[in-house]
Design a protein around this motif. Structure first.
Motif, PDB file in Angstrom:
ATOM      1  N   ASP A  31       7.632   2.967 -12.928  1.00 40.61           N
ATOM      2  CA  ASP A  31       7.335   1.742 -12.205  1.00 40.61           C
ATOM      3  C   ASP A  31       7.579   1.925 -10.715  1.00 40.61           C
ATOM      4  OD1 ASP A  31       6.690   0.455 -14.559  1.00 40.61           O
ATOM      5  OD2 ASP A  31       8.646  -0.526 -14.752  1.00 40.61           O
ATOM      6  N   ASP A  32       8.685   2.565 -10.355  1.00 47.21           N
ATOM      7  CA  ASP A  32       9.004   2.790  -8.951  1.00 47.21           C
ATOM      8  C   ASP A  32       7.913   3.599  -8.262  1.00 47.21           C
ATOM      9  OD1 ASP A  32      11.419   1.487  -9.133  1.00 47.21           O
ATOM     10  OD2 ASP A  32      12.608   3.311  -9.329  1.00 47.21           O
ATOM     11  N   MET A  33       7.449   4.653  -8.907  1.00 47.88           N
ATOM     12  CA  MET A  33       6.521   5.555  -8.268  1.00 47.88           C
ATOM     13  C   MET A  33       5.097   5.008  -8.258  1.00 47.88           C
ATOM     14  SD  MET A  33       8.571   7.741  -7.231  1.00 47.88           S
ATOM     15  CE  MET A  33       7.439   8.916  -6.559  1.00 47.88           C
ATOM     16  N   SER A  34       4.810   3.976  -9.027  1.00 46.72           N
ATOM     17  CA  SER A  34       3.448   3.455  -9.061  1.00 46.72           C
ATOM     18  C   SER A  34       3.117   2.633  -7.830  1.00 46.72           C
ATOM     19  CB  SER A  34       3.236   2.602 -10.321  1.00 46.72           C
ATOM     20  OG  SER A  34       4.028   1.437 -10.256  1.00 46.72           O
ATOM     21  N   THR A  35       4.086   2.411  -6.947  1.00 49.02           N
ATOM     22  CA  THR A  35       3.852   1.623  -5.747  1.00 49.02           C
ATOM     23  C   THR A  35       3.769   2.529  -4.514  1.00 49.02           C
ATOM     24  OG1 THR A  35       6.225   1.266  -5.479  1.00 49.02           O
ATOM     25  CG2 THR A  35       4.991  -0.419  -6.672  1.00 49.02           C
ATOM     26  N   ALA A  36       3.206   3.702  -4.656  1.00 44.22           N
ATOM     27  CA  ALA A  36       3.139   4.663  -3.560  1.00 44.22           C
ATOM     28  C   ALA A  36       2.493   4.037  -2.329  1.00 44.22           C
ATOM     29  CB  ALA A  36       2.351   5.899  -3.979  1.00 44.22           C
ATOM     30  N   ALA A  37       3.104   4.267  -1.190  1.00 42.89           N
ATOM     31  CA  ALA A  37       2.665   3.642   0.047  1.00 42.89           C
ATOM     32  C   ALA A  37       1.359   4.195   0.562  1.00 42.89           C
ATOM     33  CB  ALA A  37       3.740   3.815   1.117  1.00 42.89           C
ATOM     34  N   GLY A  38       1.035   5.400   0.186  1.00 49.42           N
ATOM     35  CA  GLY A  38      -0.228   5.964   0.639  1.00 49.42           C
ATOM     36  C   GLY A  38      -0.172   6.459   2.065  1.00 49.42           C
TER      37      GLY A  38
ATOM     38  N   THR B 220      12.416  -1.782   0.454  1.00 53.39           N
ATOM     39  CA  THR B 220      12.083  -2.081   1.847  1.00 53.39           C
ATOM     40  C   THR B 220      12.946  -3.190   2.439  1.00 53.39           C
ATOM     41  OG1 THR B 220      10.322  -3.572   1.127  1.00 53.39           O
ATOM     42  CG2 THR B 220       9.696  -1.287   1.617  1.00 53.39           C
ATOM     43  N   GLY B 221      13.518  -4.035   1.596  1.00 49.67           N
ATOM     44  CA  GLY B 221      14.352  -5.123   2.091  1.00 49.67           C
ATOM     45  C   GLY B 221      15.838  -4.823   2.061  1.00 49.67           C
ATOM     46  N   ALA B 222      16.196  -3.597   1.737  1.00 51.34           N
ATOM     47  CA  ALA B 222      17.611  -3.228   1.656  1.00 51.34           C
ATOM     48  C   ALA B 222      18.246  -3.240   3.046  1.00 51.34           C
ATOM     49  CB  ALA B 222      17.759  -1.849   1.027  1.00 51.34           C
ATOM     50  N   PRO B 223      19.542  -3.528   3.111  1.00 49.00           N
ATOM     51  CA  PRO B 223      20.234  -3.509   4.404  1.00 49.00           C
ATOM     52  C   PRO B 223      20.093  -2.152   5.091  1.00 49.00           C
ATOM     53  CG  PRO B 223      21.647  -4.447   2.697  1.00 49.00           C
ATOM     54  CD  PRO B 223      20.437  -3.892   2.000  1.00 49.00           C
ATOM     55  N   GLY B 224      19.766  -2.177   6.370  1.00 49.74           N
ATOM     56  CA  GLY B 224      19.643  -0.963   7.161  1.00 49.74           C
ATOM     57  C   GLY B 224      18.269  -0.340   7.190  1.00 49.74           C
ATOM     58  N   VAL B 225      17.364  -0.778   6.312  1.00 50.45           N
ATOM     59  CA  VAL B 225      16.003  -0.233   6.317  1.00 50.45           C
ATOM     60  C   VAL B 225      15.256  -0.788   7.526  1.00 50.45           C
ATOM     61  CG1 VAL B 225      13.765  -0.236   5.148  1.00 50.45           C
ATOM     62  CG2 VAL B 225      15.861   0.121   3.824  1.00 50.45           C
TER      63      VAL B 225
ATOM     64  N   SER C  36       9.207  10.206  10.775  1.00 46.39           N
ATOM     65  CA  SER C  36       7.964   9.625  11.264  1.00 46.39           C
ATOM     66  C   SER C  36       6.828  10.126  10.385  1.00 46.39           C
ATOM     67  CB  SER C  36       7.713  10.006  12.726  1.00 46.39           C
ATOM     68  OG  SER C  36       8.702   9.406  13.551  1.00 46.39           O
ATOM     69  N   LEU C  37       5.956   9.194  10.007  1.00 45.41           N
ATOM     70  CA  LEU C  37       4.809   9.477   9.153  1.00 45.41           C
ATOM     71  C   LEU C  37       3.590   8.786   9.718  1.00 45.41           C
ATOM     72  CD1 LEU C  37       6.528   8.662   5.742  1.00 45.41           C
ATOM     73  CD2 LEU C  37       5.832  10.936   6.486  1.00 45.41           C
ATOM     74  N   SER C  38       2.441   9.153   9.207  1.00 47.24           N
ATOM     75  CA  SER C  38       1.198   8.518   9.609  1.00 47.24           C
ATOM     76  C   SER C  38       0.655   7.689   8.446  1.00 47.24           C
ATOM     77  CB  SER C  38       0.187   9.610   9.990  1.00 47.24           C
ATOM     78  OG  SER C  38      -1.032   9.036  10.353  1.00 47.24           O
ATOM     79  N   PHE C  39       0.326   6.432   8.726  1.00 43.04           N
ATOM     80  CA  PHE C  39      -0.270   5.526   7.757  1.00 43.04           C
ATOM     81  C   PHE C  39      -1.612   5.082   8.315  1.00 43.04           C
ATOM     82  CE2 PHE C  39       4.251   5.353   7.140  1.00 43.04           C
ATOM     83  CZ  PHE C  39       4.412   5.336   5.762  1.00 43.04           C
ATOM     84  N   ASN C  40      -2.703   5.486   7.676  1.00 43.70           N
ATOM     85  CA  ASN C  40      -4.046   5.189   8.175  1.00 43.70           C
ATOM     86  C   ASN C  40      -4.201   5.625   9.635  1.00 43.70           C
ATOM     87  OD1 ASN C  40      -4.834   4.041   5.705  1.00 43.70           O
ATOM     88  ND2 ASN C  40      -3.879   2.105   6.291  1.00 43.70           N
ATOM     89  N   GLN C  41      -3.782   6.829   9.918  1.00 44.22           N
ATOM     90  CA  GLN C  41      -3.823   7.432  11.256  1.00 44.22           C
ATOM     91  C   GLN C  41      -2.968   6.703  12.303  1.00 44.22           C
ATOM     92  OE1 GLN C  41      -7.091   7.421   9.510  1.00 44.22           O
ATOM     93  NE2 GLN C  41      -6.318   9.410   8.877  1.00 44.22           N
ATOM     94  N   MET C  42      -2.060   5.851  11.858  1.00 40.52           N
ATOM     95  CA  MET C  42      -1.145   5.166  12.773  1.00 40.52           C
ATOM     96  C   MET C  42       0.271   5.699  12.547  1.00 40.52           C
ATOM     97  SD  MET C  42      -2.954   3.071  14.575  1.00 40.52           S
ATOM     98  CE  MET C  42      -1.643   2.166  15.338  1.00 40.52           C
ATOM     99  N   PRO C  43       0.885   6.264  13.591  1.00 43.14           N
ATOM    100  CA  PRO C  43       2.237   6.794  13.418  1.00 43.14           C
ATOM    101  C   PRO C  43       3.254   5.669  13.226  1.00 43.14           C
ATOM    102  CG  PRO C  43       1.564   6.944  15.705  1.00 43.14           C
ATOM    103  CD  PRO C  43       0.372   6.456  14.942  1.00 43.14           C
ATOM    104  N   ALA C  44       4.266   5.950  12.410  1.00 41.88           N
ATOM    105  CA  ALA C  44       5.317   4.969  12.151  1.00 41.88           C
ATOM    106  C   ALA C  44       6.633   5.695  11.950  1.00 41.88           C
ATOM    107  CB  ALA C  44       4.976   4.151  10.912  1.00 41.88           C
ATOM    108  N   LYS C  45       7.688   5.137  12.535  1.00 50.11           N
ATOM    109  CA  LYS C  45       9.026   5.682  12.347  1.00 50.11           C
ATOM    110  C   LYS C  45       9.738   4.819  11.312  1.00 50.11           C
ATOM    111  CE  LYS C  45      13.362   6.817  14.573  1.00 50.11           C
ATOM    112  NZ  LYS C  45      14.188   6.685  15.769  1.00 50.11           N
TER     113      LYS C  45
ATOM    114  N   ALA D 217       5.147  -6.014   5.343  1.00 52.98           N
ATOM    115  CA  ALA D 217       4.268  -7.041   4.775  1.00 52.98           C
ATOM    116  C   ALA D 217       3.470  -6.486   3.599  1.00 52.98           C
ATOM    117  CB  ALA D 217       3.324  -7.575   5.846  1.00 52.98           C
ATOM    118  N   ARG D 218       3.062  -5.242   3.719  1.00 49.18           N
ATOM    119  CA  ARG D 218       2.268  -4.617   2.655  1.00 49.18           C
ATOM    120  C   ARG D 218       3.117  -4.233   1.450  1.00 49.18           C
ATOM    121  NH1 ARG D 218      -0.985   0.842   3.859  1.00 49.18           N
ATOM    122  NH2 ARG D 218      -1.639   1.259   1.746  1.00 49.18           N
ATOM    123  N   PHE D 219       4.379  -3.890   1.680  1.00 45.75           N
ATOM    124  CA  PHE D 219       5.304  -3.476   0.631  1.00 45.75           C
ATOM    125  C   PHE D 219       6.598  -4.285   0.755  1.00 45.75           C
ATOM    126  CE2 PHE D 219       2.625   0.113   1.802  1.00 45.75           C
ATOM    127  CZ  PHE D 219       2.042   0.399   0.574  1.00 45.75           C
ATOM    128  N   PRO D 220       6.582  -5.555   0.342  1.00 45.18           N
ATOM    129  CA  PRO D 220       7.751  -6.420   0.546  1.00 45.18           C
ATOM    130  C   PRO D 220       8.960  -6.061  -0.316  1.00 45.18           C
ATOM    131  CG  PRO D 220       6.074  -7.562  -0.728  1.00 45.18           C
ATOM    132  CD  PRO D 220       5.471  -6.258  -0.279  1.00 45.18           C
TER     133      PRO D 220
END
Length: 169
Positions: free
Chosen positions: A132-139, A50-55, A90-99, A63-66
């Motif tokens: 390890d990578d996949m255990s942090t699924a954003a949900g 999430t902190g990579a250049p261009g993300v 674009s995806l929905s996180f807890n019924q909130m759309p996000a790009k 904040a939830r996935f630093p």
């Protein structure tokens, strides 16, 4: 005898990582060309730093996935756009759309559990395993909760590809 291989003047590890990330771009490009419709039962888990250049992700997700997060492209995604260096979706996180804007260079894992296929990339800052990578699924909405148990690398002929050239730390 010295078992340490000589330092290569050719950056093979970078070349291979770039080529494997191009596989992700090609697959996502085919989905984009099909109007965002995934063929058959295919669906994707994409893990990225999430902190990579261009993300670019909403501040609440950052904040939830630093460090990193996993998104699921299956049923509820839209506005998929694929460019040479990355993709937007674009995806929905807890019924909130996000790009989300994600460069291919930020991706650390790509998995299609429908066909037991996965690619693992060298992390930008560390060398975590696919599990390890996949255990942090954003949900994101529609994400399956048992991701890690379904895609753990195995020796049973599954198609998980991991390339590690033993970079010096």
């Amino acid at each position: 005898m010295n078992d340490t291989p000589p330092d290569s003047m050719i950056p093979y590890d970078e070349i291979v990582q770039e080529a494997l990330r191009a596989v992700v771009g090609r697959v996502l490009g085919q989905v984009e060309a099909a109007g965002g419709v995934l063929p058959g039962s295919h669906h994707f888990y994409i893990t990225f730093k999430t902190g990579a250049p261009g993300v670019s992700i909403p501040a609440t997700l950052k904040a939830r996935f630093p460090d990193e997060m996993t998104i699921v492209l299956q049923n509820k995604f839209w506005d998929l756009g694929v460019a040479e260096n990355g993709f937007t979706v674009s995806l929905s996180f807890n019924q909130m759309p996000a790009k989300l804007d994600i460069p291919f260079s930020a991706i650390t894992a790509f998995v299609d559990p429908a066909v037991d296929f996965g690619l693992q990339f060298q992390a930008m800052a560390d060398d975590e395993t696919l599990e390890d990578d996949m255990s942090t699924a954003a949900g994101n909405d529609e994400a399956e909760r048992d991701v890690a148990s379904r895609i753990t690398p195995s020796e049973d002929g599954s198609n998980v590809v991991s390339v590690d050239f033993g970079k010096k730390k």
